[in-house]
Design an enzyme around this catalytic site. Sequence first.
Site, PDB file in Angstrom:
ATOM      1  N   SER A   1       0.829  -1.213   0.000  1.00 44.40           N
ATOM      2  CA  SER A   1       0.000   0.000   0.000  1.00 44.40           C
ATOM      3  C   SER A   1       0.854   1.250   0.000  1.00 44.40           C
ATOM      4  O   SER A   1       0.363   2.332  -0.300  1.00 44.40           O
ATOM      5  CB  SER A   1      -0.852   0.050   1.272  1.00 44.40           C
ATOM      6  OG  SER A   1      -1.599  -1.095   1.420  1.00 44.40           O
TER       7      SER A   1
ATOM      8  N   ASN B   1      -3.877   6.139  -1.786  1.00 46.46           N
ATOM      9  CA  ASN B   1      -3.623   6.497  -0.380  1.00 46.46           C
ATOM     10  C   ASN B   1      -3.148   7.933  -0.201  1.00 46.46           C
ATOM     11  O   ASN B   1      -3.339   8.519   0.858  1.00 46.46           O
ATOM     12  CB  ASN B   1      -2.619   5.516   0.234  1.00 46.46           C
ATOM     13  CG  ASN B   1      -3.317   4.222   0.586  1.00 46.46           C
ATOM     14  OD1 ASN B   1      -4.449   4.231   1.065  1.00 46.46           O
ATOM     15  ND2 ASN B   1      -2.675   3.101   0.344  1.00 46.46           N
TER      16      ASN B   1
ATOM     17  N   HIS C   1      -1.549  -2.865  -7.024  1.00 38.03           N
ATOM     18  CA  HIS C   1      -2.230  -2.483  -5.785  1.00 38.03           C
ATOM     19  C   HIS C   1      -3.727  -2.743  -5.931  1.00 38.03           C
ATOM     20  O   HIS C   1      -4.468  -1.934  -6.490  1.00 38.03           O
ATOM     21  CB  HIS C   1      -1.940  -1.001  -5.475  1.00 38.03           C
ATOM     22  CG  HIS C   1      -2.424  -0.554  -4.137  1.00 38.03           C
ATOM     23  ND1 HIS C   1      -2.805   0.729  -3.880  1.00 38.03           N
ATOM     24  CD2 HIS C   1      -2.602  -1.232  -2.977  1.00 38.03           C
ATOM     25  CE1 HIS C   1      -3.189   0.830  -2.619  1.00 38.03           C
ATOM     26  NE2 HIS C   1      -3.077  -0.351  -2.060  1.00 38.03           N
TER      27      HIS C   1
END
Length: 283
Positions: free
Chosen positions: A120, A190, A140
């Site tokens: 991540s 993220n 991912h």
Amino acid sequence: MAIKNIAVIGGGTMGSGIVTVFAMYGFQVTLAEMKTEFVQRALFGIEKSLDKLIQKEKITPLRKEETLNNIVPVIGLTSIPVETELIVEAVNENRELKLSIFKELNGRINPKAIFASNTSSISITELAQSGRPDKFIGMHFMNPVPVMQLVEIIKGYQTSQETYNTIKEMTIKIEKTPIEVNDYPGFISNRVLMPFINEAVFALMEGVSTVEDIDNVVKLGLNHPMGPLTLADFIGLDVCLNIMEVLYNGFQDSKYRPSPLLKKMVAAGKLGKKSGEGFYKYN
Ligand SMILES: NC(=O)c1ccc[n+]([C@@H]2O[C@H](COP(=O)([O-])OP(=O)(O)OC[C@H]3O[C@@H](n4cnc5c(N)ncnc54)[C@H](O)[C@@H]3O)[C@@H](O)[C@H]2O)c1
């Protein structure tokens, strides 16, 4: 390169989901875990998720059987077939652990194989230094893997265009949408999500509003399916803090500083749903 044989390392939340989707689309998948009980847990989870897809009429019982027949569980890295063409690593988010796995596999597995990490937040370019940087890439996947449409495909500094093209094609074959992203801290998902959650924690810390109402503003006003504090509880507050620290260290920009309340809650063991308490309490 047309890939048929895949090995997924780690059968936790993400690894199990990744194994499921590859096996559903006819790939031969080796699932490598550390212990028999972890393999059994992964296979149990995979069966449950296939049953859910049957209930939703997305797959037939026959497809479930075919999917399970495409999975070969093994214990330990040494049992992964040498002729494997794609490794997808989904072990715990720990740089040293991931590097040691890739180094070990680099010495044994078919030199033409592509190595992918589901990390991540760890730099793909750094992980790629384990041995085959041109054939190293980030895949991912999002949680839950069988449901979520996106795969962020992260190109490291040395990832070749051929490697990228092969992985893009594979992602389309499993009916997911690949999106190309370059290797910078937090990639895109993220880098956008975590500062959003972190800002909600700052607002809570400053007493701007309550936990419930911060979530309600985002749900009702911004049309998100869940509020940022609920989402943080589901992801795990330790995971959120860890990714904020990656962003903060990676960019050296104060806009990514983790909220002191987030830090305090992690120190107190209030990690969200998995620990029974985060911003909310869970049974
Ligand atoms: N959980 C999420 O929502 C999510 C989303 C996207 C990406 N990720 C990333 O995916 C990766 C895995 O996360 P997760 O949530 O599935 O973790 P998890 O803790 O559920 O699973 C990790 C698994 O790896 C296994 N493992 C550890 N060392 C191993 C080894 N040497 N050989 C074989 N298996 C080994 C563990 O036994 C465990 O089952 C992490 O890098 C994480 O950052 C997680």
